[in-house]
Motif scaffolding. Structure first.
Motif, PDB file in Angstrom:
ATOM      1  N   PHE A  28       0.539  -0.919  -0.090  1.00  9.47           N
ATOM      2  CA  PHE A  28      -0.253   0.319   0.004  1.00  9.47           C
ATOM      3  C   PHE A  28       1.364   1.234  -0.208  1.00  9.47           C
ATOM      4  CE2 PHE A  28      -2.112  -3.333   2.604  1.00  9.47           C
ATOM      5  CZ  PHE A  28      -3.415  -3.894   1.398  1.00  9.47           C
ATOM      6  N   ILE A  29       2.111   1.069  -0.417  1.00 10.67           N
ATOM      7  CA  ILE A  29       3.251   2.696  -0.288  1.00 10.67           C
ATOM      8  C   ILE A  29       3.065   2.676  -2.103  1.00 10.67           C
ATOM      9  CG2 ILE A  29       5.525   2.860  -0.014  1.00 10.67           C
ATOM     10  CD1 ILE A  29       4.847   2.214   2.692  1.00 10.67           C
ATOM     11  N   GLU A  76      -1.912   3.240  -9.778  1.00 13.68           N
ATOM     12  CA  GLU A  76      -1.245   3.562  -8.548  1.00 13.68           C
ATOM     13  C   GLU A  76      -2.428   4.188  -7.786  1.00 13.68           C
ATOM     14  OE1 GLU A  76       1.889   2.487  -8.514  1.00 13.68           O
ATOM     15  OE2 GLU A  76       1.835   3.503  -6.339  1.00 13.68           O
ATOM     16  N   VAL A  77      -2.278   4.022  -6.339  1.00 13.85           N
ATOM     17  CA  VAL A  77      -3.009   4.125  -5.759  1.00 13.85           C
ATOM     18  C   VAL A  77      -2.362   5.439  -4.113  1.00 13.85           C
ATOM     19  CG1 VAL A  77      -5.534   3.892  -3.817  1.00 13.85           C
ATOM     20  CG2 VAL A  77      -4.969   3.117  -5.686  1.00 13.85           C
ATOM     21  N   LEU A  78      -3.027   6.436  -4.256  1.00 14.77           N
ATOM     22  CA  LEU A  78      -2.684   7.195  -2.771  1.00 14.77           C
ATOM     23  C   LEU A  78      -3.516   7.084  -1.943  1.00 14.77           C
ATOM     24  CD1 LEU A  78      -0.382   9.173  -1.324  1.00 14.77           C
ATOM     25  CD2 LEU A  78      -1.223  10.697  -2.624  1.00 14.77           C
ATOM     26  N   HIS A  79      -3.828   6.668  -0.480  1.00 18.74           N
ATOM     27  CA  HIS A  79      -4.552   6.328   0.068  1.00 18.74           C
ATOM     28  C   HIS A  79      -4.143   6.604   2.010  1.00 18.74           C
ATOM     29  CE1 HIS A  79      -7.673   3.657   2.280  1.00 18.74           C
ATOM     30  NE2 HIS A  79      -8.047   5.261   2.632  1.00 18.74           N
ATOM     31  N   PRO A  80      -4.190   7.790   2.243  1.00 22.84           N
ATOM     32  CA  PRO A  80      -2.782   7.863   3.354  1.00 22.84           C
ATOM     33  C   PRO A  80      -3.836   8.239   4.309  1.00 22.84           C
ATOM     34  CG  PRO A  80      -3.160  10.291   2.044  1.00 22.84           C
ATOM     35  CD  PRO A  80      -4.300   9.354   1.006  1.00 22.84           C
ATOM     36  N   MET A  81      -3.486   8.614   5.017  1.00 25.59           N
ATOM     37  CA  MET A  81      -3.959   8.357   6.449  1.00 25.59           C
ATOM     38  C   MET A  81      -3.079   9.892   7.632  1.00 25.59           C
ATOM     39  SD  MET A  81      -6.413   8.586   8.537  1.00 25.59           S
ATOM     40  CE  MET A  81      -7.573   7.441   7.873  1.00 25.59           C
ATOM     41  N   GLY A  82      -4.010  10.334   8.488  1.00 28.19           N
ATOM     42  CA  GLY A  82      -3.218  11.352   9.146  1.00 28.19           C
ATOM     43  C   GLY A  82      -4.192  12.234   9.918  1.00 28.19           C
ATOM     44  N   TRP A  83      -3.874  12.705  10.900  1.00 23.74           N
ATOM     45  CA  TRP A  83      -4.415  13.866  12.374  1.00 23.74           C
ATOM     46  C   TRP A  83      -4.889  14.424  12.312  1.00 23.74           C
ATOM     47  CZ3 TRP A  83      -5.929   9.089  14.421  1.00 23.74           C
ATOM     48  CH2 TRP A  83      -5.053   7.870  14.062  1.00 23.74           C
ATOM     49  N   GLN A 111      -3.284   5.671  20.526  1.00 18.55           N
ATOM     50  CA  GLN A 111      -4.028   4.902  21.365  1.00 18.55           C
ATOM     51  C   GLN A 111      -5.233   4.692  19.327  1.00 18.55           C
ATOM     52  OE1 GLN A 111      -7.508   5.819  24.808  1.00 18.55           O
ATOM     53  NE2 GLN A 111      -4.491   6.749  25.100  1.00 18.55           N
ATOM     54  N   MET A 112      -5.159   5.487  19.510  1.00 20.60           N
ATOM     55  CA  MET A 112      -6.498   5.055  17.497  1.00 20.60           C
ATOM     56  C   MET A 112      -5.703   5.226  16.066  1.00 20.60           C
ATOM     57  SD  MET A 112      -7.982   8.636  18.223  1.00 20.60           S
ATOM     58  CE  MET A 112      -9.313   8.828  16.705  1.00 20.60           C
ATOM     59  N   ARG A 113      -4.328   5.210  16.613  1.00 22.90           N
ATOM     60  CA  ARG A 113      -4.004   3.840  15.424  1.00 22.90           C
ATOM     61  C   ARG A 113      -3.880   2.812  15.478  1.00 22.90           C
ATOM     62  NH1 ARG A 113       0.941   5.659  16.438  1.00 22.90           N
ATOM     63  NH2 ARG A 113       1.392   7.457  15.187  1.00 22.90           N
ATOM     64  N   ALA A 114      -3.678   1.992  16.600  1.00 26.08           N
ATOM     65  CA  ALA A 114      -3.667   0.488  16.442  1.00 26.08           C
ATOM     66  C   ALA A 114      -4.884  -0.097  16.315  1.00 26.08           C
ATOM     67  CB  ALA A 114      -3.752   0.384  18.330  1.00 26.08           C
ATOM     68  N   PRO A 115      -6.140   0.662  16.574  1.00 19.93           N
ATOM     69  CA  PRO A 115      -7.183   0.108  16.237  1.00 19.93           C
ATOM     70  C   PRO A 115      -7.958   0.018  14.657  1.00 19.93           C
ATOM     71  CG  PRO A 115      -8.076   1.368  17.574  1.00 19.93           C
ATOM     72  CD  PRO A 115      -6.059   1.417  17.788  1.00 19.93           C
ATOM     73  N   MET A 116      -7.617   1.118  13.967  1.00 16.46           N
ATOM     74  CA  MET A 116      -7.319   1.261  12.485  1.00 16.46           C
ATOM     75  C   MET A 116      -6.125   0.377  12.106  1.00 16.46           C
ATOM     76  SD  MET A 116      -7.595   5.836  12.541  1.00 16.46           S
ATOM     77  CE  MET A 116      -7.790   5.734  11.002  1.00 16.46           C
ATOM     78  N   LYS A 117      -5.537   0.326  12.405  1.00 14.20           N
ATOM     79  CA  LYS A 117      -4.736  -1.008  11.768  1.00 14.20           C
ATOM     80  C   LYS A 117      -5.188  -2.335  11.904  1.00 14.20           C
ATOM     81  CE  LYS A 117       0.428   1.117  10.897  1.00 14.20           C
ATOM     82  NZ  LYS A 117       1.855   1.707  11.628  1.00 14.20           N
ATOM     83  N   ARG A 118      -5.568  -2.294  12.766  1.00 18.56           N
ATOM     84  CA  ARG A 118      -6.056  -4.160  12.720  1.00 18.56           C
ATOM     85  C   ARG A 118      -7.244  -3.599  12.383  1.00 18.56           C
ATOM     86  NH1 ARG A 118      -7.350  -4.483  19.210  1.00 18.56           N
ATOM     87  NH2 ARG A 118      -8.484  -7.096  18.610  1.00 18.56           N
ATOM     88  N   LEU A 119      -7.949  -2.844  11.266  1.00 22.82           N
ATOM     89  CA  LEU A 119      -9.153  -2.819  11.303  1.00 22.82           C
ATOM     90  C   LEU A 119      -8.636  -3.008   9.581  1.00 22.82           C
ATOM     91  CD1 LEU A 119     -11.552  -0.637  11.835  1.00 22.82           C
ATOM     92  CD2 LEU A 119     -11.622  -2.518  11.846  1.00 22.82           C
ATOM     93  N   GLY A 120      -7.868  -2.892   9.268  1.00 23.96           N
ATOM     94  CA  GLY A 120      -6.503  -3.598   7.682  1.00 23.96           C
ATOM     95  C   GLY A 120      -6.927  -3.212   6.786  1.00 23.96           C
ATOM     96  N   PHE A 121      -7.186  -1.185   7.039  1.00 19.99           N
ATOM     97  CA  PHE A 121      -7.004  -0.790   5.754  1.00 19.99           C
ATOM     98  C   PHE A 121      -5.638  -0.631   5.010  1.00 19.99           C
ATOM     99  CE2 PHE A 121     -10.321   1.557   9.138  1.00 19.99           C
ATOM    100  CZ  PHE A 121     -10.981   0.849   8.832  1.00 19.99           C
ATOM    101  N   ALA A 122      -6.159  -0.553   3.581  1.00 16.81           N
ATOM    102  CA  ALA A 122      -4.776  -0.498   3.014  1.00 16.81           C
ATOM    103  C   ALA A 122      -4.630   0.888   2.366  1.00 16.81           C
ATOM    104  CB  ALA A 122      -5.603  -0.657   1.072  1.00 16.81           C
ATOM    105  N   LEU A 123      -3.648   1.544   3.693  1.00 23.33           N
ATOM    106  CA  LEU A 123      -3.533   3.031   3.830  1.00 23.33           C
ATOM    107  C   LEU A 123      -1.935   3.183   3.445  1.00 23.33           C
ATOM    108  CD1 LEU A 123      -5.192   4.000   6.823  1.00 23.33           C
ATOM    109  CD2 LEU A 123      -5.499   5.080   4.740  1.00 23.33           C
ATOM    110  N   ASP A 124      -1.633   3.790   3.345  1.00 20.24           N
ATOM    111  CA  ASP A 124       0.030   4.542   3.234  1.00 20.24           C
ATOM    112  C   ASP A 124       0.547   4.670   4.376  1.00 20.24           C
ATOM    113  OD1 ASP A 124       2.225   4.589   2.712  1.00 20.24           O
ATOM    114  OD2 ASP A 124       1.971   6.355   0.532  1.00 20.24           O
TER     115      ASP A 124
END
Length: 907
Positions: A28-29, A76-83, A111-124
């Motif tokens: 997903f990079i 080529e997909v850019l799918h990022p996440m931030g705060w 605290q929020m990053r962990a559950p978001m990663k556990r949801l398995g989103f295809a995020l860079d």
RNA sequence: GCCGGUGUGGUGGAAUUGGUAGACACGCGGGAUUCAAAAUCCCGUGCUCCUAGAGCGUGUCGGUUCGAGUCCGACCACCGGUACCA
């Protein structure tokens, strides 16, 4: 044939394993120099409150479907996440519970990053950042300075909502019934020096751009259009009428040769004695008129300026109305207590919204008279009226009661003339019972007679300009964006105030202006203001002693360009090429609550960035496609103690019981999940119990994405059962050499039927994803799953159908898809696999079932070859037993055969 | 008030854009399996009439059409946005 192992599907084990596999493969990079076509998928980034909620899950799941699907389609997909990490909650937490906003914020992010990663989103995740990162806000300060250079930033004194207890400015939304939302103190209007972004500079472009955004909801575009509120009209000066006001001069002991000022100064000094002696004297309107003329002469030597969109109705004007806050009103208030009383009366209605809607028209005649610009010797009275707003136009209007409802109400109440000047084209107007605002032909209007409304407007403006009374103008409701906040936890405004040089920008080399960590929240107000060193500095221009600006930027500024920052690789400064390459965002997903503010500010920012040469984006539009998703709702329950947890309520003999207390409960509305109503469901618990895929699947199934979805325990179990069913089918499949990419090109009989079902489903699943109708894709996936579960054959058709199923499921339930893919001997990861190729031939049936109607009512059906000639179909239809019985020998008048669709027999 | 949206079974919702209304799912009823439960599988499920079959049925009323959930006209209800914006 590989050996079969059977075991139940266990998401707790598979999900982390596949997440690790994706990370290791770096699937997903996004590559910035990819030869593939780009696709930028983005969801509105979250505020780090500390916990994710189901609304987040739904929002990101939708974006993830798009991102994964587009990747499978070769983008080529850019799918990022931030705060979106600056803001008041961090400060409030610091005030309430001690601690530091920075620690609180970064802690919450963890605290929020962990559950978001556990949801398995295809995020860079490699591009992750928080807006409170020094790197980020340094660049924001740089942008601020560029905007300043370009004339898009300025400061001026403006009214703000000031909370005298908390010593801070409040946003309009934080003022409730005239009181501060936290302190409860009555909010004051204060004039303060504020920084502004010149968003009005782009008012026209922002409106025009809306027409190009064909992948935005109409609703959002309309809201923005209304918010900007463009209207075309003209400004007109009404000159004072000397004669009209001279009638009252006697009351002031006017003598020939006495100057107006001498007379009035004498009068006012007498008033002062009255006031001192507590002898308020009410004056007749005519008396006030003289004083008004005097005040007017001081304030408005050119006349009273009004704004109108209907200059064509000027001949129907019967009064002028000033806002209670108009400067001329204020002049009058200085001399007349009744004006002060009137202002107070208007202000009383002011605050509560309902009262404003119901408020009756109130007016006070000033006695002042002005000349009508077009009619010789005609004068109009000047009133003060509560329905005229100082904040729009010039704060003064001319009233044409016949063609404006508010003016009509006002004139009716105060007995002012109502002169019709526009005649409706249908029928003649009878007695006017309400204002006529529609189109028509102008009458009673001298040189405008016979013209249409629009031609009349043009002609009137032309005449007014020619006579020098005013000019055609465009008016906007949109105002410049005030960005100063007297708050600590935000991006410092990079400005230095020098007593000699005024406001001076911080030189770029001196950036960043960094937030000091050592601050105290023990007393109210902005801690930056009290910081021992932050404020003190030297002027970059003259080197003298100066003060640093202690206000920070509105956090909406932070979210106005973050999508451009994601384009650059980690740690890089703002990357013009990358931003230009990736933007616009192809699909943006978020809640409607940002329809105006965030989305409008962002559209402004990209235009600013473009015009400052920081990005190459000719359209200036940051988001090519926008989707606004519905909320996740849940039932609420209440006992006489208040709201209770839905999970604690059970039904016994038709009565709802709150188990912990044994009290009867009542069911409330199904509403958005909210802590105060106790109807929230913690995604962490759901992931724990059912896994990420089930949570994702549930929030995407059933309800259309733009509508609300109601959380239900049954629904989640349905998703859980579906997951098991898919796994069971995969487990009962013998693995063949070609695995899930098999194509059963020589399938016959049942195998062919299955193949057809698979490709038909694929076509509809694809269509659903493309059209953002995931619920219909989900339904098709169910159908294909049902078809497969009924299919006994262990052949190529089964494998092909499964391969299609698994790859279709992958955007929705990516972990399950990987596990199945691996089980079936698929190569590599589904996450990087191509979307299945549709075999168009499979969509066309050889034989079709055609319903037969008699007089539009369905009476039977026949099965015929797809291309059977019409006359043969007709003959077959007529001979169908039930149809024949219905016709019962009656003459057939007409037979309509729609090939492949339907037959209708008319008797 | 204005602008936008929605209205279809017990529930969430489908319907190739004028062509079999109710796909799919939840729920419910019945059955199989089981010592039992869970899980799973099968059948049924818009309403009404006694079945074959028939009548009614997509907020209401009317219209266009061989045929209307879909198009047109008038209305009603609910949801969202917005507001004395001149």
């Amino acid at each position: 044939m590989a050996e079969q192992t059977t075991h139940p599907y266990n998401p707790a084990e598979t999900e982390p394993r596949w997440q690790l596999a994706w990370d290791e493969a770096e699937c997903f990079i996004a590559k910035n120099d990819s030869p593939k076509p780009k696709f930028y998928a983005l969801e509105m980034f979250p505020y780090p409150s500390g916990r994710i909620h189901m609304g987040h899950v739904r929002n990101y799941a939708m974006g993830d479907v798009v991102a994964r699907y587009k990747r499978a389609r070769g983008f080529e997909v850019l799918h990022p996440m931030g705060w979106d990490a600056f803001g008041m909650p961090a400060e409030n937490a610091a005030i309430e519970t001690g601690g530091h906003p920075k620690d609180w914020t970064y802690g919450n992010i963890e605290q929020m990053r962990a559950p978001m990663k556990r949801l398995g989103f295809a995020l860079d995740w490699s591009r992750e950042f928080a807006t409170c990162d020094v790197d980020y806000y340094t660049e924001q300060q740089r942008i601020f300075l560029k905007f300043w250079e370009k004339g898009l930033v300025y400061s001026k004194t403006a009214k703000v909502n000031w909370d005298p207890v908390d010593n801070t400015v409040l946003a309009n939304e934080q003022v409730i019934d005239g009181k501060g939302w936290r302190s409860g103190a009555v909010v004051e209007q204060r004039d303060m020096e504020q920084w502004f972004f010149k968003i009005t500079e782009y008012a026209d472009e922002l409106i025009e751009g809306l027409d190009t955004l064909d992948r935005w909801p109409e609703k959002v575009r309309t809201m923005q259009r209304n918010w900007i509120g463009k209207s075309e009209g003209c400004r007109i000066n009404f000159e004072i009428d000397e004669l009209g006001n001279s009638q009252a001069l006697d009351a002031f002991g006017y003598q020939d040769g006495m100057s107006l000022k001498t007379m009035l100064d004498g009068f006012l000094s007498k008033r002062a004695e009255d006031i001192a002696a507590r002898r308020p004297r009410q004056l007749k309107p005519d008396d006030r008129g003289v004083t008004a003329a005097w005040a007017w002469a001081h304030t408005y030597p050119d006349g009273i300026q009004v704004y109108t969109t209907r200059p064509d109705t000027l001949f129907g004007a019967s009064f002028i109305a000033l806002s209670p806050d108009h400067p001329l009103t204020k002049e009058l208030a200085a001399a007349f207590p009744e004006v002060v009383d009137f202002q107070a009366e208007c202000a009383k209605i002011g605050t509560s919204e309902e009262a404003i809607a119901q408020a009756p028209k109130l007016g006070l005649d000033t006695g002042l008279r002005v000349d009508h610009p077009f009619i010789k010797d005609k004068t109009l009275p000047v009133w003060i009226a509560n329905f005229v707003l100082m904040g729009y136009g010039t704060g003064a209007i001319f009233g044409c009661p016949a063609h404006d409802q508010r003016d009509f109400d006002f004139a009716t109440k105060y007995g002012l003339p109502i002169l019709p000047v526009v005649q409706s084209d249908e029928g003649e107007a009878g007695e006017l019972i309400e204002a006529y605002t529609g189109d028509g032909t102008l009458i009673n209007s001298d040189f405008l007679n016979g013209l249409s409304k629009d031609d009349g407007i043009r002609a009137a403006i032309e005449k007014i300009e020619e006579m020098g009374y005013g000019e055609g103008t465009t008016q906007y409701r949109l105002r410049d964006w005030g960005v100063s906040r007297q708050r600590y936890w935000g991006c410092p405004i990079p400005v230095i105030h020098c007593p000699k040089c005024g406001a001076v920008p911080v030189p770029e080399a001196d950036l960043p202006v960094e937030l000091p960590y050592d601050i105290e929240f023990d007393s109210p107000g902005n801690p930056l203001d009290r910081h021992p060193t932050f404020k003190h500095c030297t002027c970059p221009k003259c080197g003298g002693e100066a003060e640093r600006e202690t206000d920070t930027l509105d956090t909406f500024a932070d979210s106005s360009w973050y999508y451009a920052k994601f384009a650059g690789k980690d740690g890089s400064p703002f990357d013009k090429k990358a931003a230009s390459d990736w933007l616009p965002v192809d699909q943006y997903v978020g809640g409607v609550e940002h329809a105006v503010l965030h989305l409008l500010y962002s559209r402004f920012f990209t235009r600013g960035l473009r015009d400052c040469g920081l990005i190459n984006l000719p359209s200036g539009e940051p988001f090519a496609g926008l989707f606004t998703q519905g909320m996740v709702t849940h039932a609420t329950y209440e006992t006489d103690d208040g709201w209770v947890l839905p999970a604690d309520v059970t039904e016994k003999d038709g009565v709802l019981i709150h188990m912990p207390t044994g009290k009867t409960a009542t069911k409330g509305d199904v509403i958005k999940m909210s802590k105060s109503k106790k109807n929230t469901v913690d995604p962490n618990d759901i992931i724990e119990t059912y896994g990420a895929d089930v949570a994702r699947w549930f929030v995407l199934s059933d309800s259309p994405p733009e509508r609300d979805v109601e959380w239900s325990e049954d629904g989640v179990r349905g998703a859980w059962n579906f997951q098991k069913k898919v796994w069971r089918i995969v487990q009962s499949t013998n693995v063949s050499d070609h695995g899930p990419t098999t194509i059963a090109s020589d399938a016959k009989g049942d195998a062919l039927t299955l193949r057809r079902a698979a490709h038909k489903a694929l076509a509809k699943i694809t269509e659903g994803i493309e059209a953002f109708r995931f619920n219909t894709s989900v339904a098709q996936i169910y159908e294909l799953t049902n078809a497969l579960s009924k299919y006994d054959g262990q052949d190529a058709a089964r494998m092909e159908a499964l391969g299609i199923l698994i790859r279709s499921i992958a955007p929705f339930m990516p972990h399950l898809a990987e596990e199945c893919w691996a089980q079936l001997g698929g190569e590599g990861l589904v996450a990087t696999a191509d979307w299945p190729t549709l075999d168009e031939a499979m969509l066309v049936e050889d034989t079709v079932t055609m319903p037969i109607q008699v007089n539009g009512k369905r009476r039977g059906e026949i099965s015929v070859p797809k291309d059977m000639p019409k006359d043969e179909v007709e003959a077959l239809a007529l001979s169908e037993p039930n149809v024949a019985r219905t016709i019962d020998g009656a003459p057939v008048r007409k037979v309509i055969v729609v090939p492949g669709r339907i037959v209708n027999i008319v008797i």
